[in-house]
Scaffold this motif. Structure first.
Motif, PDB file in Angstrom:
ATOM      1  N   GLN A 209      14.687  -1.038 -52.297  1.00  0.00           N
ATOM      2  CA  GLN A 209      15.715  -1.093 -51.256  1.00  0.00           C
ATOM      3  C   GLN A 209      15.090  -1.378 -49.898  1.00  0.00           C
ATOM      4  OE1 GLN A 209      17.917   2.577 -51.444  1.00  0.00           O
ATOM      5  NE2 GLN A 209      18.759   2.129 -53.483  1.00  0.00           N
ATOM      6  N   GLY A 210      13.947  -0.746 -49.640  1.00  0.00           N
ATOM      7  CA  GLY A 210      13.262  -0.978 -48.376  1.00  0.00           C
ATOM      8  C   GLY A 210      12.808  -2.420 -48.235  1.00  0.00           C
ATOM      9  N   ALA A 211      12.261  -2.980 -49.330  1.00  0.00           N
ATOM     10  CA  ALA A 211      11.814  -4.371 -49.304  1.00  0.00           C
ATOM     11  C   ALA A 211      13.003  -5.319 -49.157  1.00  0.00           C
ATOM     12  CB  ALA A 211      11.039  -4.696 -50.576  1.00  0.00           C
ATOM     13  N   ALA A 212      14.106  -5.022 -49.865  1.00  0.00           N
ATOM     14  CA  ALA A 212      15.299  -5.872 -49.778  1.00  0.00           C
ATOM     15  C   ALA A 212      15.881  -5.830 -48.363  1.00  0.00           C
ATOM     16  CB  ALA A 212      16.345  -5.410 -50.786  1.00  0.00           C
ATOM     17  N   ARG A 213      15.816  -4.663 -47.737  1.00  0.00           N
ATOM     18  CA  ARG A 213      16.308  -4.552 -46.355  1.00  0.00           C
ATOM     19  C   ARG A 213      15.439  -5.375 -45.412  1.00  0.00           C
ATOM     20  NH1 ARG A 213      15.745  -2.345 -41.525  1.00  0.00           N
ATOM     21  NH2 ARG A 213      17.570  -1.476 -40.445  1.00  0.00           N
ATOM     22  N   GLN A 214      14.138  -5.377 -45.661  1.00  0.00           N
ATOM     23  CA  GLN A 214      13.212  -6.161 -44.852  1.00  0.00           C
ATOM     24  C   GLN A 214      13.561  -7.647 -44.933  1.00  0.00           C
ATOM     25  OE1 GLN A 214       9.146  -5.625 -46.067  1.00  0.00           O
ATOM     26  NE2 GLN A 214       8.330  -7.075 -44.569  1.00  0.00           N
ATOM     27  N   VAL A 215      13.858  -8.109 -46.139  1.00  0.00           N
ATOM     28  CA  VAL A 215      14.225  -9.517 -46.332  1.00  0.00           C
ATOM     29  C   VAL A 215      15.546  -9.821 -45.630  1.00  0.00           C
ATOM     30  CG1 VAL A 215      14.888 -11.252 -48.044  1.00  0.00           C
ATOM     31  CG2 VAL A 215      12.970  -9.709 -48.505  1.00  0.00           C
ATOM     32  N   MET A 216      16.515  -8.921 -45.794  1.00  0.00           N
ATOM     33  CA  MET A 216      17.835  -9.149 -45.192  1.00  0.00           C
ATOM     34  C   MET A 216      17.757  -9.095 -43.664  1.00  0.00           C
ATOM     35  SD  MET A 216      21.499  -7.464 -46.271  1.00  0.00           S
ATOM     36  CE  MET A 216      21.285  -5.832 -45.558  1.00  0.00           C
ATOM     37  N   LYS A 217      16.902  -8.222 -43.141  1.00  0.00           N
ATOM     38  CA  LYS A 217      16.741  -8.134 -41.692  1.00  0.00           C
ATOM     39  C   LYS A 217      16.188  -9.439 -41.142  1.00  0.00           C
ATOM     40  CE  LYS A 217      14.251  -5.626 -38.066  1.00  0.00           C
ATOM     41  NZ  LYS A 217      13.330  -4.488 -37.748  1.00  0.00           N
ATOM     42  N   ARG A 218      15.193 -10.019 -41.816  1.00  0.00           N
ATOM     43  CA  ARG A 218      14.640 -11.293 -41.352  1.00  0.00           C
ATOM     44  C   ARG A 218      15.717 -12.380 -41.348  1.00  0.00           C
ATOM     45  NH1 ARG A 218       9.880 -14.253 -41.301  1.00  0.00           N
ATOM     46  NH2 ARG A 218       8.900 -12.305 -40.582  1.00  0.00           N
ATOM     47  N   LYS A 219      16.543 -12.415 -42.412  1.00  0.00           N
ATOM     48  CA  LYS A 219      17.606 -13.416 -42.477  1.00  0.00           C
ATOM     49  C   LYS A 219      18.603 -13.216 -41.337  1.00  0.00           C
ATOM     50  CE  LYS A 219      15.900 -15.280 -46.161  1.00  0.00           C
ATOM     51  NZ  LYS A 219      15.161 -16.564 -46.030  1.00  0.00           N
ATOM     52  N   LEU A 220      18.870 -11.952 -41.001  1.00  0.00           N
ATOM     53  CA  LEU A 220      19.783 -11.666 -39.893  1.00  0.00           C
ATOM     54  C   LEU A 220      19.198 -12.161 -38.575  1.00  0.00           C
ATOM     55  CD1 LEU A 220      22.190 -10.323 -38.499  1.00  0.00           C
ATOM     56  CD2 LEU A 220      20.885  -8.173 -38.506  1.00  0.00           C
ATOM     57  N   LEU A 221      17.924 -11.854 -38.336  1.00  0.00           N
ATOM     58  CA  LEU A 221      17.286 -12.271 -37.085  1.00  0.00           C
ATOM     59  C   LEU A 221      17.238 -13.794 -36.988  1.00  0.00           C
ATOM     60  CD1 LEU A 221      14.365  -9.680 -36.814  1.00  0.00           C
ATOM     61  CD2 LEU A 221      16.617  -9.620 -35.715  1.00  0.00           C
ATOM     62  N   ASP A 222      17.001 -14.456 -38.105  1.00  0.00           N
ATOM     63  CA  ASP A 222      17.014 -15.922 -38.115  1.00  0.00           C
ATOM     64  C   ASP A 222      18.400 -16.438 -37.714  1.00  0.00           C
ATOM     65  OD1 ASP A 222      14.390 -15.976 -38.895  1.00  0.00           O
ATOM     66  OD2 ASP A 222      14.804 -16.381 -41.012  1.00  0.00           O
ATOM     67  N   ALA A 223      19.431 -15.789 -38.270  1.00  0.00           N
ATOM     68  CA  ALA A 223      20.807 -16.217 -37.973  1.00  0.00           C
ATOM     69  C   ALA A 223      21.139 -15.991 -36.500  1.00  0.00           C
ATOM     70  CB  ALA A 223      21.792 -15.459 -38.868  1.00  0.00           C
ATOM     71  N   LEU A 224      20.723 -14.845 -35.965  1.00  0.00           N
ATOM     72  CA  LEU A 224      21.000 -14.547 -34.557  1.00  0.00           C
ATOM     73  C   LEU A 224      20.245 -15.504 -33.638  1.00  0.00           C
ATOM     74  CD1 LEU A 224      20.870 -10.632 -34.557  1.00  0.00           C
ATOM     75  CD2 LEU A 224      22.892 -12.098 -34.485  1.00  0.00           C
ATOM     76  N   ASP A 225      19.021 -15.839 -34.019  1.00  0.00           N
ATOM     77  CA  ASP A 225      18.208 -16.747 -33.203  1.00  0.00           C
ATOM     78  C   ASP A 225      18.875 -18.118 -33.113  1.00  0.00           C
ATOM     79  OD1 ASP A 225      15.922 -17.433 -31.687  1.00  0.00           O
ATOM     80  OD2 ASP A 225      15.025 -18.378 -33.433  1.00  0.00           O
ATOM     81  N   GLU A 226      19.550 -18.540 -34.176  1.00  0.00           N
ATOM     82  CA  GLU A 226      20.248 -19.816 -34.174  1.00  0.00           C
ATOM     83  C   GLU A 226      21.613 -19.727 -33.501  1.00  0.00           C
ATOM     84  OE1 GLU A 226      19.356 -22.869 -35.188  1.00  0.00           O
ATOM     85  OE2 GLU A 226      17.329 -22.139 -35.583  1.00  0.00           O
TER      86      GLU A 226
END
Length: 443
Positions: A281-298
């Motif tokens: 769960q911790g690793a999956a959250r890490q992946v999802m957080k990166r995807k979120l930050l990528d989306a916000l950056d765009e």
């Protein structure tokens, strides 16, 4: 008091502040009037000292105090009126350096304002959450590792030579210049070769010994050895090998489970499943957080304070340089200039940092005292025996408190966005999750 704008270019702001001599004099008099009832002076009753004498005695000292208070008050009033928030510490400079009593105070104020962060609709963001269920093979692998960690030792066949990882049971007596020293003698001592439990060079000399062997082991104590009377000295250990034993993994059974605090083997398996699930769960959250930050950056764009970007780029360049040159411990090296890649990464970090900070501020997201205490405790565990000193250091160091608080705050804001975004769960294998995490490290 007058405040005139001198610069308004992008996020750069400049103002000229004038505090008149009359204003300064009035504030000095105000302070003297306030203090007069409590002042005693030879030849006068308490509270009856003339104002002219008070001004002569204390006016010069109060004038400097009033000047600082006036400038600070003008700045605070300006920021409250304009709503500006400086990106970094404002530059404040007195322009009439030849100032003398009776002159106005002229001050230039320059800073970069934090930008207005645009609103965005978090519900329009779609994220994929990898869901991994621990497989029995992973549980069995973890059990095997536990059994290996809880290994026992059993005698090797007669005449077998000791290998790295074996346990030798020895009697030894250490001497320096022919005299046995205190603490250098033991009997039936179980020493695992390769454990580095003894001073450097000791264990290596026992490689290949057999039960019944007697050997003099010659080593030198390190110069920084904690016993000063032994530091740097050569010692000879008369050693007798009483047994050579090989490591044997513990049996995977209820007894192993009890060694790890579980009631039985099934209970231990359950604990392992829970731990693996939490790790996934911790690793999956890490992946999802990166995807979120990528989306916000765009998705969210706004002007960035050049000073913040420049400072971040320099820090990134400096950190990466030291990672590439681990042999350089100090900072007395040549100046490191950020590259275009460093600047690009700095812009992303500053943009996302300002965005998350503003979102947290508007939604009153805060780090609680309990969360900070837990963070300090977690960090203090890295300094066994010095936990109290670490707590005191954190209490006295605002920068360290900020370093501990920042990631907690960021994660709370990220969780807030997760709740608003559309999160689609996707079943995945452990290998798929690992590849997703590895891809984050490559970016």
């Amino acid at each position: 008091m007058q405040v005139n704008e001198t610069l308004n270019d992008g996020l750069k702001r400049g103002y000229h502040i004038t505090v008149t001599a009359d204003e300064l004099d009035a504030k000095v008099n105000e302070k003297l009037v306030e203090a007069q009832p409590t002042i005693e002076m030879k030849g006068f009753r308490k509270g009856k000292v003339p104002m002219s004498l008070l001004k002569k005695q204390f006016g010069q000292r109060l004038l400097g105090e009033v000047m600082q208070e006036s400038v600070d008050g003008a700045m605070n009033e300006h920021f409250e009126k304009t709503g500006d928030r400086p990106a970094m510490q404002p530059e404040v400079k007195m322009t009439n350096e030849d100032w003398k009593e009776g002159d106005d105070v002229e001050v230039d104020l320059n800073y970069e304002a934090l930008p207005d962060v645009p609103e965005f609709d978090a519900s329009e963001i779609t994220l994929e959450k990898l869901v991994v269920t621990p497989e029995e093979s992973a549980v069995d692998e973890a059990l095997g590792n536990l059994a290996e960690s809880a290994q026992n030792f059993e005698d090797r066949e007669e005449g077998a030579a000791a290998e790295d990882g074996d346990q030798v049971v020895i009697d030894f007596s250490g001497s320096i210049d022919g005299e046995v020293f205190e603490g250098g003698t033991a009997e039936d001592y179980p020493l695992t070769l390769g454990s580095n439990a003894f001073i450097p060079g000791f264990e290596e000399q026992l490689s290949g010994v057999k039960a019944g062997d007697e050997k003099d082991v010659t080593v030198s104590f390190p110069e920084d050895y904690n016993a000063a009377h032994l530091a740097g000295k050569e010692a000879v250990f008369a050693t007798k090998v009483k047994a050579v034993k090989k490591p044997v993994a513990a049996s995977i059974d209820d007894e192993l489970a009890k060694r790890y605090g579980a009631e039985d083997l099934e209970a231990l398996k359950g604990q392992i499943r829970d731990r693996l699930a939490a790790e996934y769960q911790g690793a999956a959250r890490q992946v999802m957080k990166r995807k979120l930050l990528d989306a916000l950056d765009e998705k969210v764009r706004f002007d960035l304070p050049p000073s913040l970007v420049d400072a971040e780029a320099k820090q990134i360049a400096h950190q990466l340089w030291h990672e590439e040159h681990p042999e350089v411990q100090g900072h007395d090296h040549d100046k490191i200039e950020p590259t275009d890649e460093h600047m690009k990464l700095a812009e992303r970090r500053v943009r996302l940092g300002l965005l998350l900070a503003e979102l947290g501020r508007k939604n009153e997201i805060q780090v609680t005292d309990a969360e900070m205490t837990q963070a300090v405790m977690n960090q203090a565990r890295q300094y066994p025996g010095q936990e109290r000193q670490f707590f005191e250091f954190v209490q006295q160091n605002p920068q360290m408190r900020q370093q501990l608080q920042a990631p907690i705050f960021e994660d709370k804001v990220v969780d807030y966005i997760f709740e608003l975004a559309k999160v689609e769960e996707k079943p995945a294998s452990k290998d798929e999750l690992e590849k997703a995490v590895e891809s984050l490290e490559e970016e």
